[in-house]
Design a protein around this motif. Structure first.
Motif, mmCIF file in Angstrom:
data_model
loop_
_atom_site.group_PDB
_atom_site.id
_atom_site.type_symbol
_atom_site.label_atom_id
_atom_site.label_comp_id
_atom_site.label_asym_id
_atom_site.label_seq_id
_atom_site.Cartn_x
_atom_site.Cartn_y
_atom_site.Cartn_z
ATOM 1 N N SER A 9 8.209 8.457 8.797
ATOM 2 C CA SER A 9 7.207 9.465 9.156
ATOM 3 C C SER A 9 7.580 10.839 8.609
ATOM 4 O O SER A 9 6.710 11.590 8.134
ATOM 5 C CB SER A 9 7.060 9.550 10.672
ATOM 6 N N ILE A 10 8.850 11.179 8.662
ATOM 7 C CA ILE A 10 9.300 12.464 8.123
ATOM 8 C C ILE A 10 9.097 12.516 6.611
ATOM 9 O O ILE A 10 8.660 13.532 6.064
ATOM 10 C CB ILE A 10 10.771 12.736 8.505
ATOM 11 N N ALA A 11 9.386 11.415 5.933
ATOM 12 C CA ALA A 11 9.191 11.374 4.479
ATOM 13 C C ALA A 11 7.717 11.534 4.128
ATOM 14 O O ALA A 11 7.369 12.263 3.188
ATOM 15 C CB ALA A 11 9.730 10.068 3.916
ATOM 16 N N TRP A 12 6.836 10.868 4.883
ATOM 17 C CA TRP A 12 5.406 11.014 4.612
ATOM 18 C C TRP A 12 4.924 12.426 4.919
ATOM 19 O O TRP A 12 4.069 12.971 4.218
ATOM 20 C CB TRP A 12 4.586 9.995 5.402
ATOM 21 N N ALA A 13 5.435 13.034 5.964
ATOM 22 C CA ALA A 13 5.041 14.406 6.295
ATOM 23 C C ALA A 13 5.490 15.374 5.203
ATOM 24 O O ALA A 13 4.729 16.267 4.797
ATOM 25 C CB ALA A 13 5.625 14.818 7.643
ATOM 26 N N ALA A 14 6.701 15.201 4.702
ATOM 27 C CA ALA A 14 7.200 16.056 3.616
ATOM 28 C C ALA A 14 6.357 15.861 2.354
ATOM 29 O O ALA A 14 6.017 16.837 1.662
ATOM 30 C CB ALA A 14 8.662 15.760 3.335
ATOM 31 N N ALA A 19 2.228 17.588 -1.437
ATOM 32 C CA ALA A 19 0.990 17.251 -2.140
ATOM 33 C C ALA A 19 -0.094 18.281 -1.870
ATOM 34 O O ALA A 19 -0.854 18.641 -2.780
ATOM 35 C CB ALA A 19 0.524 15.858 -1.730
ATOM 36 N N LEU A 20 -0.180 18.773 -0.647
ATOM 37 C CA LEU A 20 -1.151 19.840 -0.350
ATOM 38 C C LEU A 20 -0.830 21.106 -1.144
ATOM 39 O O LEU A 20 -1.736 21.777 -1.643
ATOM 40 C CB LEU A 20 -1.166 20.146 1.144
ATOM 41 N N THR A 51 -3.453 8.845 -2.803
ATOM 42 C CA THR A 51 -3.701 7.407 -2.748
ATOM 43 C C THR A 51 -2.415 6.683 -2.375
ATOM 44 O O THR A 51 -1.433 6.739 -3.110
ATOM 45 C CB THR A 51 -4.219 6.896 -4.102
ATOM 46 N N PRO A 52 -2.432 5.965 -1.257
ATOM 47 C CA PRO A 52 -1.250 5.170 -0.899
ATOM 48 C C PRO A 52 -1.361 3.750 -1.457
ATOM 49 O O PRO A 52 -2.454 3.268 -1.755
ATOM 50 C CB PRO A 52 -1.304 5.142 0.626
ATOM 51 N N THR A 53 -0.239 3.096 -1.607
ATOM 52 C CA THR A 53 -0.217 1.688 -1.970
ATOM 53 C C THR A 53 0.861 1.004 -1.140
ATOM 54 O O THR A 53 1.855 1.630 -0.753
ATOM 55 C CB THR A 53 0.021 1.482 -3.472
ATOM 56 N N GLU A 60 4.684 -3.586 6.307
ATOM 57 C CA GLU A 60 3.582 -2.642 6.207
ATOM 58 C C GLU A 60 4.068 -1.230 5.864
ATOM 59 O O GLU A 60 3.719 -0.247 6.501
ATOM 60 C CB GLU A 60 2.756 -2.623 7.481
ATOM 61 N N LEU A 61 4.876 -1.138 4.832
ATOM 62 C CA LEU A 61 5.366 0.142 4.344
ATOM 63 C C LEU A 61 4.528 0.584 3.150
ATOM 64 O O LEU A 61 4.282 -0.188 2.233
ATOM 65 C CB LEU A 61 6.838 0.048 3.941
ATOM 66 N N PHE A 62 4.091 1.830 3.179
ATOM 67 C CA PHE A 62 3.274 2.388 2.115
ATOM 68 C C PHE A 62 4.040 3.489 1.399
ATOM 69 O O PHE A 62 4.970 4.073 1.945
ATOM 70 C CB PHE A 62 1.975 2.973 2.688
ATOM 71 N N ALA A 63 3.594 3.761 0.167
ATOM 72 C CA ALA A 63 4.155 4.854 -0.623
ATOM 73 C C ALA A 63 3.035 5.404 -1.501
ATOM 74 O O ALA A 63 2.034 4.724 -1.727
ATOM 75 C CB ALA A 63 5.312 4.354 -1.482
#
Length: 155
Positions: A9-14, A19-20, A51-53, A60-63
């Motif tokens: 979650s921290i990695a996705w938030a960063a 990206a913003l 876009t996640p994949t 269920e891990l996305f990047a």
């Protein structure tokens, strides 16, 4: 287990914050472009950044799809390249279809508004050469707006 979820979650938030920031810089860079070129370019970059994949279907891990594509091609490992490219193409197709629908609705409304009675002033109908010559004059027309003025091609 909790620690892995927290790091994910921290990695996705960063990534979302970065990206913003990149998207805002891109918006700033494309500001002087013609509107019919600026909007699709902004949409393309937004699709590429957000876009996640799926990386691991079992967990269920996305990047980010663009990161998976770049890293798999750079290091020639993994078989997620085609999945990531397919996700980018699918989300891009959906985004551009929605954009085309938005433009199809907006275009007649703008034409109707223009025909209704908003007369084009002489200042808005100047060419780039006339604007540049006017900058040399001491009493330029609206000197505060001369840097925000955008010259778009006449269709």
């Amino acid at each position: 287990m909790f620690e892995m979820t927290n790091e994910y979650s921290i990695a996705w938030a960063a990534y979302a914050i970065a990206a913003l920031g990149c998207l805002l810089v891109w918006f700033r860079m494309t500001r002087p472009l013609w509107r019919w070129l600026r909007e699709p370019l902004r949409l393309l970059v937004a699709v590429m950044l957000f876009t996640p994949t799926i990386v691991d279907p079992a967990k269920e891990l996305f990047a980010p799809a663009v990161a998976i594509t770049a890293l798999d091609l750079l290091f020639k490992v993994g078989n997620n390249v085609w999945r990531a490219v397919a996700d980018l193409a699918l989300y891009g197709l959906i985004a551009f279809a929605l954009y085309a629908l938005f433009v199809a609705v907006r275009w007649p409304l703008e034409r109707k508004r223009r025909q209704r009675g908003t007369p084009a002033s002489e200042a808005d109908d100047r060419t780039l050469r006339e604007r540049l010559e006017e900058e040399d004059e001491p009493d330029a027309y609206y000197p505060a707006d001369r840097y925000r003025a955008r010259t778009e091609p006449r269709l």
